[in-house]
Design a protein around this motif. Sequence first.
Motif, mmCIF file in Angstrom:
data_model
loop_
_atom_site.group_PDB
_atom_site.id
_atom_site.type_symbol
_atom_site.label_atom_id
_atom_site.label_comp_id
_atom_site.label_asym_id
_atom_site.label_seq_id
_atom_site.Cartn_x
_atom_site.Cartn_y
_atom_site.Cartn_z
ATOM 1 N N LEU A 214 0.839 -1.184 0.000
ATOM 2 C CA LEU A 214 0.000 0.000 0.000
ATOM 3 C C LEU A 214 0.881 1.242 0.000
ATOM 4 O O LEU A 214 1.845 1.330 0.775
ATOM 5 C CB LEU A 214 -0.908 -0.009 1.234
ATOM 6 C CG LEU A 214 -1.975 1.065 1.366
ATOM 7 C CD1 LEU A 214 -2.953 1.013 0.197
ATOM 8 C CD2 LEU A 214 -2.730 0.886 2.685
ATOM 9 N N SER A 215 0.559 2.193 -0.891
ATOM 10 C CA SER A 215 1.311 3.451 -0.973
ATOM 11 C C SER A 215 0.358 4.622 -0.763
ATOM 12 O O SER A 215 -0.703 4.686 -1.395
ATOM 13 C CB SER A 215 2.003 3.587 -2.335
ATOM 14 O OG SER A 215 2.902 2.518 -2.569
ATOM 15 N N PHE A 216 0.728 5.542 0.124
ATOM 16 C CA PHE A 216 -0.080 6.712 0.433
ATOM 17 C C PHE A 216 0.741 7.969 0.261
ATOM 18 O O PHE A 216 1.937 7.990 0.570
ATOM 19 C CB PHE A 216 -0.577 6.678 1.883
ATOM 20 C CG PHE A 216 -1.803 5.850 2.104
ATOM 21 C CD1 PHE A 216 -2.819 5.795 1.172
ATOM 22 C CD2 PHE A 216 -1.951 5.131 3.278
ATOM 23 C CE1 PHE A 216 -3.947 5.033 1.389
ATOM 24 C CE2 PHE A 216 -3.086 4.366 3.519
ATOM 25 C CZ PHE A 216 -4.085 4.324 2.564
ATOM 26 N N SER A 217 0.111 9.054 -0.187
ATOM 27 C CA SER A 217 0.735 10.368 -0.120
ATOM 28 C C SER A 217 0.418 10.967 1.241
ATOM 29 O O SER A 217 -0.532 10.567 1.916
ATOM 30 C CB SER A 217 0.214 11.267 -1.241
ATOM 31 O OG SER A 217 -1.192 11.407 -1.157
ATOM 32 N N ASP A 218 1.221 11.947 1.672
ATOM 33 C CA ASP A 218 1.006 12.541 2.986
ATOM 34 C C ASP A 218 -0.346 13.239 3.076
ATOM 35 O O ASP A 218 -0.951 13.316 4.147
ATOM 36 C CB ASP A 218 2.141 13.496 3.333
ATOM 37 C CG ASP A 218 2.375 14.554 2.260
ATOM 38 O OD1 ASP A 218 1.745 14.466 1.185
ATOM 39 O OD2 ASP A 218 3.192 15.464 2.488
ATOM 40 N N ASN A 219 -0.868 13.738 1.947
ATOM 41 C CA ASN A 219 -2.181 14.390 1.955
ATOM 42 C C ASN A 219 -3.276 13.402 2.305
ATOM 43 O O ASN A 219 -4.264 13.750 2.952
ATOM 44 C CB ASN A 219 -2.468 15.017 0.584
ATOM 45 C CG ASN A 219 -1.556 16.181 0.293
ATOM 46 O OD1 ASN A 219 -0.430 16.198 0.757
ATOM 47 N ND2 ASN A 219 -2.027 17.137 -0.455
ATOM 48 N N VAL A 220 -3.121 12.165 1.856
ATOM 49 C CA VAL A 220 -4.095 11.124 2.187
ATOM 50 C C VAL A 220 -4.089 10.868 3.683
ATOM 51 O O VAL A 220 -5.146 10.719 4.312
ATOM 52 C CB VAL A 220 -3.790 9.833 1.410
ATOM 53 C CG1 VAL A 220 -4.636 8.679 1.925
ATOM 54 C CG2 VAL A 220 -4.044 10.041 -0.070
ATOM 55 N N LEU A 221 -2.909 10.821 4.276
ATOM 56 C CA LEU A 221 -2.815 10.599 5.717
ATOM 57 C C LEU A 221 -3.471 11.734 6.487
ATOM 58 O O LEU A 221 -4.114 11.508 7.518
ATOM 59 C CB LEU A 221 -1.352 10.469 6.128
ATOM 60 C CG LEU A 221 -0.621 9.233 5.597
ATOM 61 C CD1 LEU A 221 0.851 9.290 5.970
ATOM 62 C CD2 LEU A 221 -1.251 7.962 6.122
ATOM 63 N N GLU A 222 -3.328 12.958 5.982
ATOM 64 C CA GLU A 222 -3.975 14.091 6.640
ATOM 65 C C GLU A 222 -5.489 13.976 6.538
ATOM 66 O O GLU A 222 -6.213 14.272 7.503
ATOM 67 C CB GLU A 222 -3.502 15.409 6.030
ATOM 68 C CG GLU A 222 -4.061 16.633 6.744
ATOM 69 C CD GLU A 222 -3.477 17.933 6.233
ATOM 70 O OE1 GLU A 222 -4.042 18.988 6.553
ATOM 71 O OE2 GLU A 222 -2.451 17.888 5.529
ATOM 72 N N ALA A 223 -5.976 13.535 5.378
ATOM 73 C CA ALA A 223 -7.415 13.350 5.212
ATOM 74 C C ALA A 223 -7.931 12.245 6.122
ATOM 75 O O ALA A 223 -9.026 12.346 6.697
ATOM 76 C CB ALA A 223 -7.733 13.025 3.746
ATOM 77 N N ILE A 224 -7.145 11.177 6.258
ATOM 78 C CA ILE A 224 -7.517 10.095 7.162
ATOM 79 C C ILE A 224 -7.604 10.614 8.590
ATOM 80 O O ILE A 224 -8.531 10.289 9.342
ATOM 81 C CB ILE A 224 -6.500 8.943 7.068
ATOM 82 C CG1 ILE A 224 -6.621 8.243 5.712
ATOM 83 C CG2 ILE A 224 -6.709 7.937 8.193
ATOM 84 C CD1 ILE A 224 -5.575 7.172 5.487
ATOM 85 N N SER A 225 -6.665 11.448 8.969
ATOM 86 C CA SER A 225 -6.676 12.016 10.315
ATOM 87 C C SER A 225 -7.917 12.864 10.544
ATOM 88 O O SER A 225 -8.426 12.952 11.664
ATOM 89 C CB SER A 225 -5.415 12.874 10.536
ATOM 90 O OG SER A 225 -4.241 12.106 10.370
#
Length: 377
Positions: A214-225
């Motif tokens: 699985l590969s995520f961009s940091d923006n995705v992690l922020e959206a998840i948060s």
Amino acid sequence: MLSLCCKVGDDTSLVNEWLHAFINPKIQELSLDFDNVEEPLVFPDHLFTCATLTWFRLSMNRIFDLPSSIHFQSLRKLILMHVILPDGSSTQRLFSSCPSLEDLALMDCDWENVTTDVCISSPMLQTLTITEWDEDWGRNGLKRRKVVIIGNNLKSISLGGDVSNDYFLLNSTSVTDASIELQAPDVWWTDDWKIDTGYFIFRLLREIPKVEKLSFSDNVLEAISFTLPLLQRLPLLCNLAELHVMGATVPVDLSCEGLMTILQKSYCLRELHFELGGVSLSKKKEDYILDTLPVCFKKHLKIITICGCSGSKGELNAIRVLLQAASVLETLSISCFSPEFPDFDTPEGSKSLSKMFGKILCFPRGSVDCDIKFDFI
């Protein structure tokens, strides 16, 4: 194979003559790259019913006019770049006329004319790549077209851009590799975009429960948060063995709640890779990861890579915490980019690098078998 690349301009009639002269009914591979297309191009009808065509790449900034009869019997790979898709029924007809399709890439295509739901379905489809940018994102009240992807044999999916469509995966439990690199245009980097993206990621991860990489961009992690309560209801990612996190211009925050949630759900994670921007952790949060240590750090995490280390205090703090937390770690690989160390080939620059490496080597390690590797590129 026929490969044609040109700037069309006001030579549309000449290019149309080439298309009809060079595209024969028995062609096997076709690559067309057109720039500055001012008038519609006309493709020969036999192209759309060619029984021998296996590879087709088309790049042009115009509507891809499609005939009423389409049947790409042998087409295995289709790449559309910058193409303006026609109306919904024609687009659906295209996607439904490739029974042998294994690899589909839609790169920065324009979906504006597609006002109906679309289904992408092929019994042989294994790889799907979609990147899209919609400059009008958010101006229509977040109303999106629904794109349903049916892939009984789908193995790899990659989504990039701002996710201007609403994608649904059906019968896609065979997916083992997923890359989600999302970025809204700055003007639309709002709470609405984050919430919408967070819900999308939650649904996507539920639809690919057997994902291994699985590969995520940091923006995705922020959206998840931003939608953390929802993600906490996510089932365990029991097969996930390899996680890649891609920063942009700044390092990924190791204490990011989205990242911690994914790690908590990944019991069997063996590899953790911080790419591009690397990873950082504020000095004020140096004990954060230790308070909620993911199970994978205790039992399975063997490899950590950090790319783009510049030696900042935040980066060194993140490395220190990772080394201390990963109790079965075998290899920590750290890469430094030469632009971050412009004087690396001078005595002072070399001394600065050696000092940073020395600090890292002195950090306490949770795993006595951990090997630390440095690379300078």
